[in-house]
Design an enzyme around this catalytic site. Structure first.
Site, PDB file in Angstrom:
ATOM      1  N   HIS A  99       0.854  -1.198   0.000  1.00  0.00           N
ATOM      2  CA  HIS A  99       0.000   0.000   0.000  1.00  0.00           C
ATOM      3  C   HIS A  99       0.886   1.243   0.000  1.00  0.00           C
ATOM      4  CE1 HIS A  99      -2.928   3.014   1.144  1.00  0.00           C
ATOM      5  NE2 HIS A  99      -3.862   2.161   0.764  1.00  0.00           N
ATOM      6  N   GLU A 168      -3.817   1.609  -7.837  1.00  0.00           N
ATOM      7  CA  GLU A 168      -4.270   2.666  -6.922  1.00  0.00           C
ATOM      8  C   GLU A 168      -3.339   3.869  -7.037  1.00  0.00           C
ATOM      9  OE1 GLU A 168      -6.431   2.324  -2.988  1.00  0.00           O
ATOM     10  OE2 GLU A 168      -4.361   2.303  -2.354  1.00  0.00           O
TER      11      GLU A 168
HETATM   12  P1  PGA Z   1      -9.810   5.712  -0.188  1.00  0.00           P
HETATM   13  O1  PGA Z   1      -8.591   4.769   0.256  1.00  0.00           O
HETATM   14  O2  PGA Z   1     -10.885   4.844  -0.742  1.00  0.00           O
HETATM   15  O3  PGA Z   1     -10.225   6.388   1.097  1.00  0.00           O
HETATM   16  O4  PGA Z   1      -9.278   6.669  -1.196  1.00  0.00           O
HETATM   17  C1  PGA Z   1      -8.200   3.697  -0.538  1.00  0.00           C
HETATM   18  C2  PGA Z   1      -6.917   3.101  -0.009  1.00  0.00           C
HETATM   19  O5  PGA Z   1      -6.017   3.862   0.391  1.00  0.00           O
HETATM   20  O6  PGA Z   1      -6.755   1.877   0.006  1.00  0.00           O
END
Ligand code: PGA
Length: 248
Positions: A99, A168
């Protein structure tokens, strides 16, 4: 929409107290029981995993699982404060690795992510692997594929089948003031990932996903699910996201 079974992951980060966590998980579990054609994972903070796993014992729908938010790359040893994959094997089915908050705030690198994937696989946990660029660019696909060369180094074809990959973008995460990417842009990156690493079954999108925008992402042919942060802490909204993401 993709034809692979969608995966919706709730990343609770460092939120909830114990009773909130129990209520949140129970509400989600009770309300997604009748959904089909979807896999749902919630990732609570470490201390709640044992009691939540106990509470789920025997009553968890097959498509509902717990995940951890992180693991050590080591199996055991003098690593104060760390939790190894082997300690989690009987508590969770999935684990988030790589992450961007781990990389930005805890000194982890793409190599660490690679080591953590290997650690998870050694102990039969399914890695949910995050990858994303820091800044908006027209070249996101290329940058992601480059990162993947490091992150996926030495992972066999057979092992890749255990992974879910989350695209992401760091700039899209809500907790850092981000705003969601648009569906077409996410589709182009997800398509590039599927083409390059065709053995990975599911590519997810993460970053400010909520009940209002999830349909836009799930409508993309190469998006097979979502990783949800802030909106996964609200039971009704997370349940709605799962309903909208299910494959019909
Ligand atoms: P968010 O976070 O949906 O609040 O943007 C996603 C994540 O960081 O996994």
């Amino acid at each position: 929409m993709a034809t692979r079974t969608p995966l919706v992951v709730g990343n609770w980060k460092m939120h909830t107290n114990f009773s909130d966590a129990m209520v949140l998980m129970t509400q989600i579990k009770n309300n997604i029981e009748s959904l089909q054609g979807i896999d749902i994972v919630v990732c609570p903070p470490f201390p709640w995993l044992y009691p939540l796993a106990e509470a789920l014992h025997r009553s968890a729908p097959r498509h509902f699982s717990l995940g951890a938010q992180n693991i050590s790359q080591h199996d055991n040893g003098p690593f104060t404060g760390e939790v190894s994959a082997s300690m989690l094997t009987h508590l969770v089915k999935y684990v988030i690795v790589g992450h961007s908050e781990r990389l930005a705030q805890f000194g982890e690198t793409l190599q660490t992510t690679n080591e953590k994937i290997h650690a998870a696989l050694r102990h039969r946990l399914k890695p949910i692997v995050c990858v994303g660029e820091h800044h908006r660019s027209d070249n996101s696909g290329q940058e992601i594929l480059k990162q993947l060369e490091i992150i996926l180094d030495g992972i066999t074809k057979h092992e890749l089948e255990e992974l879910a990959l989350v695209y992401e973008p760091v700039w899209a995460i809500s907790g850092h003031g981000g705003s969601p990417a648009n569906g077409a842009m996410v589709q182009s990156v997800a398509q590039a990932i599927h083409e390059k690493v065709s053995d990975i079954p599911r590519v997810l999108y993460g970053g400010s996903v909520n009940a209002d925008n999830v349909a836009e992402f799930m409508a993309q042919p190469d998006i097979d699910g979502v990783l949800v942060g802030a909106a996964s802490l609200k039971a009704a909204e997370f349940i709605k996201i799962c309903e909208l993401a299910q494959y019909e």
